[in-house]
Design an enzyme around this catalytic site. Sequence first.
Site, PDB file in Angstrom:
ATOM      1  N   ASN A  30      30.575  53.754   1.911  1.00  0.00           N
ATOM      2  CA  ASN A  30      29.205  53.772   2.427  1.00  0.00           C
ATOM      3  C   ASN A  30      28.554  52.408   2.247  1.00  0.00           C
ATOM      4  O   ASN A  30      28.817  51.697   1.283  1.00  0.00           O
ATOM      5  CB  ASN A  30      28.382  54.864   1.725  1.00  0.00           C
ATOM      6  CG  ASN A  30      27.608  54.335   0.527  1.00  0.00           C
ATOM      7  OD1 ASN A  30      26.536  53.745   0.671  1.00  0.00           O
ATOM      8  ND2 ASN A  30      28.170  54.545  -0.669  1.00  0.00           N
TER       9      ASN A  30
ATOM     10  N   PHE B 153      20.198  51.828   0.529  1.00  0.00           N
ATOM     11  CA  PHE B 153      18.957  52.421  -0.019  1.00  0.00           C
ATOM     12  C   PHE B 153      18.054  52.970   1.091  1.00  0.00           C
ATOM     13  O   PHE B 153      16.829  52.788   1.062  1.00  0.00           O
ATOM     14  CB  PHE B 153      18.172  51.406  -0.847  1.00  0.00           C
ATOM     15  CG  PHE B 153      18.766  51.080  -2.200  1.00  0.00           C
ATOM     16  CD1 PHE B 153      19.911  51.712  -2.664  1.00  0.00           C
ATOM     17  CD2 PHE B 153      18.178  50.118  -3.019  1.00  0.00           C
ATOM     18  CE1 PHE B 153      20.445  51.406  -3.918  1.00  0.00           C
ATOM     19  CE2 PHE B 153      18.707  49.811  -4.274  1.00  0.00           C
ATOM     20  CZ  PHE B 153      19.846  50.452  -4.716  1.00  0.00           C
TER      21      PHE B 153
ATOM     22  N   SER C  38      24.286  48.900  -6.798  1.00  0.00           N
ATOM     23  CA  SER C  38      24.738  49.208  -5.442  1.00  0.00           C
ATOM     24  C   SER C  38      25.229  47.928  -4.770  1.00  0.00           C
ATOM     25  O   SER C  38      24.581  46.888  -4.866  1.00  0.00           O
ATOM     26  CB  SER C  38      23.596  49.798  -4.615  1.00  0.00           C
ATOM     27  OG  SER C  38      23.966  49.848  -3.244  1.00  0.00           O
TER      28      SER C  38
ATOM     29  N   ASN D 186      25.289  47.483  -1.616  1.00  0.00           N
ATOM     30  CA  ASN D 186      24.818  47.513  -0.231  1.00  0.00           C
ATOM     31  C   ASN D 186      23.434  46.930  -0.001  1.00  0.00           C
ATOM     32  O   ASN D 186      22.920  46.949   1.109  1.00  0.00           O
ATOM     33  CB  ASN D 186      24.860  48.959   0.284  1.00  0.00           C
ATOM     34  CG  ASN D 186      26.261  49.544   0.188  1.00  0.00           C
ATOM     35  OD1 ASN D 186      27.226  48.895   0.544  1.00  0.00           O
ATOM     36  ND2 ASN D 186      26.356  50.760  -0.317  1.00  0.00           N
ATOM     37  N   THR D 187      22.801  46.430  -1.062  1.00  0.00           N
ATOM     38  CA  THR D 187      21.542  45.695  -0.936  1.00  0.00           C
ATOM     39  C   THR D 187      21.834  44.252  -1.334  1.00  0.00           C
ATOM     40  O   THR D 187      22.321  44.010  -2.436  1.00  0.00           O
ATOM     41  CB  THR D 187      20.454  46.295  -1.846  1.00  0.00           C
ATOM     42  OG1 THR D 187      20.157  47.622  -1.391  1.00  0.00           O
ATOM     43  CG2 THR D 187      19.191  45.462  -1.816  1.00  0.00           C
TER      44      THR D 187
ATOM     45  N   LYS E  41      22.569  52.243 -14.524  1.00  0.00           N
ATOM     46  CA  LYS E  41      23.784  52.532 -13.752  1.00  0.00           C
ATOM     47  C   LYS E  41      24.477  51.218 -13.400  1.00  0.00           C
ATOM     48  O   LYS E  41      23.854  50.318 -12.830  1.00  0.00           O
ATOM     49  CB  LYS E  41      23.454  53.304 -12.472  1.00  0.00           C
ATOM     50  CG  LYS E  41      24.697  53.797 -11.722  1.00  0.00           C
ATOM     51  CD  LYS E  41      24.327  54.800 -10.650  1.00  0.00           C
ATOM     52  CE  LYS E  41      25.584  55.403 -10.026  1.00  0.00           C
ATOM     53  NZ  LYS E  41      25.264  56.492  -9.060  1.00  0.00           N
TER      54      LYS E  41
ATOM     55  N   ASN F   8      28.958  53.120 -10.492  1.00  0.00           N
ATOM     56  CA  ASN F   8      28.599  53.154  -9.078  1.00  0.00           C
ATOM     57  C   ASN F   8      29.878  52.986  -8.249  1.00  0.00           C
ATOM     58  O   ASN F   8      30.980  53.043  -8.782  1.00  0.00           O
ATOM     59  CB  ASN F   8      27.604  52.026  -8.773  1.00  0.00           C
ATOM     60  CG  ASN F   8      26.616  52.389  -7.670  1.00  0.00           C
ATOM     61  OD1 ASN F   8      26.993  52.975  -6.664  1.00  0.00           O
ATOM     62  ND2 ASN F   8      25.355  52.050  -7.865  1.00  0.00           N
TER      63      ASN F   8
END
Length: 345
Positions: free
Chosen positions: A116, A120, A180, A182-183, A218, A247
């Site tokens: 994925n 966010f 994450s 993805n940011t 996390k 994560n």
Amino acid sequence: MYRWILKPLLFCLSAERAHRLTVRALKFIFRIPALPALMRSYYRYENPALERTLFGLKFKNPIGLAAGLDKNAEMIDELATLGFGFIEIGTLTPKAQDGNPQPRLFRLPTDEGLINRMGFNNEGVEEAIKRLRKRKSNVIVGGNIGKNKNTPNEQATEDYVACFDALFAYVDYFVVNVSSPNTPNLRALQEREPLENLLNTLQKRNLALPAPKPILLKIAPDLTYEQLDEIVEVMKTTKLAGLIATNTTISRENLLTLPAQVQAMGSGGLSGKPLSQKSTEVIRYLKQKSGNAFPIIGVGGIHTPEDVREKMEAGADLVQVYTGFVYEGPALIKRLKRALVKQSH
């Protein structure tokens, strides 16, 4: 039923469309009289051997739902009927944001994994609060918080504080998500100096309140041992309640899915079975390095009772599922709990 009927149908759709359909279906089922009670009785499995008390909270069982599945707190009551010991919402940001362009969620059925790069995507913390005010179940809820994509790292603390302040009255614990992939540049916040500044700010704010709440961190599974050593030191200096490991990973090693298929999916975090061993190794290292100084919630590749056993033997006090829930279905939670009780005898 899920494995042989529902899952094949859902897997015919794109992953994100299947998710939206599942949300709508669950909410529809809950509007039908007697069906919620029927579901609750079918999935219900409680036993004193499953109870855990950590950072001042009493969990009915140690199986939780990881952040990402119910980002906007849309399904807390519905998911609670499936027997989770706790549910983590988010990642929430101060302002609503669309996340990354679609497609951004991909299945790897051969590996029982997901990739994925959602970014966010959420409706913002205030929308989640509107739903949290209406929830009826007493399941423990965690609030996973992050920063908006357009907020520079130098101002990231302001976003985390805004989410913390807004959510404080409505969740039982907090998770600071700096891991994450993805940011853009988010993982840079895992470096010691910015991380300590962020966590100390939140903790100072927290401890000044009459009834502070547990704050957890996390982390990513892709940290080096040196970075993990620094995480242990940060945990000690900031006196956080616990750690969530881990994560998703940016690694694509040892996948059975054809390389060309994986490459076509593009960037993003990999979860599910391919992450299992890596997250377990991180848990084991942190537990030993810290001398069991703080609780750890283990997440990453939990699909079977054996996966739970491995995480707990490595040092996890609680566990969370996400990808395993997608592949195994709602009966997974009851199966994991039954196995834990059997192991305790």
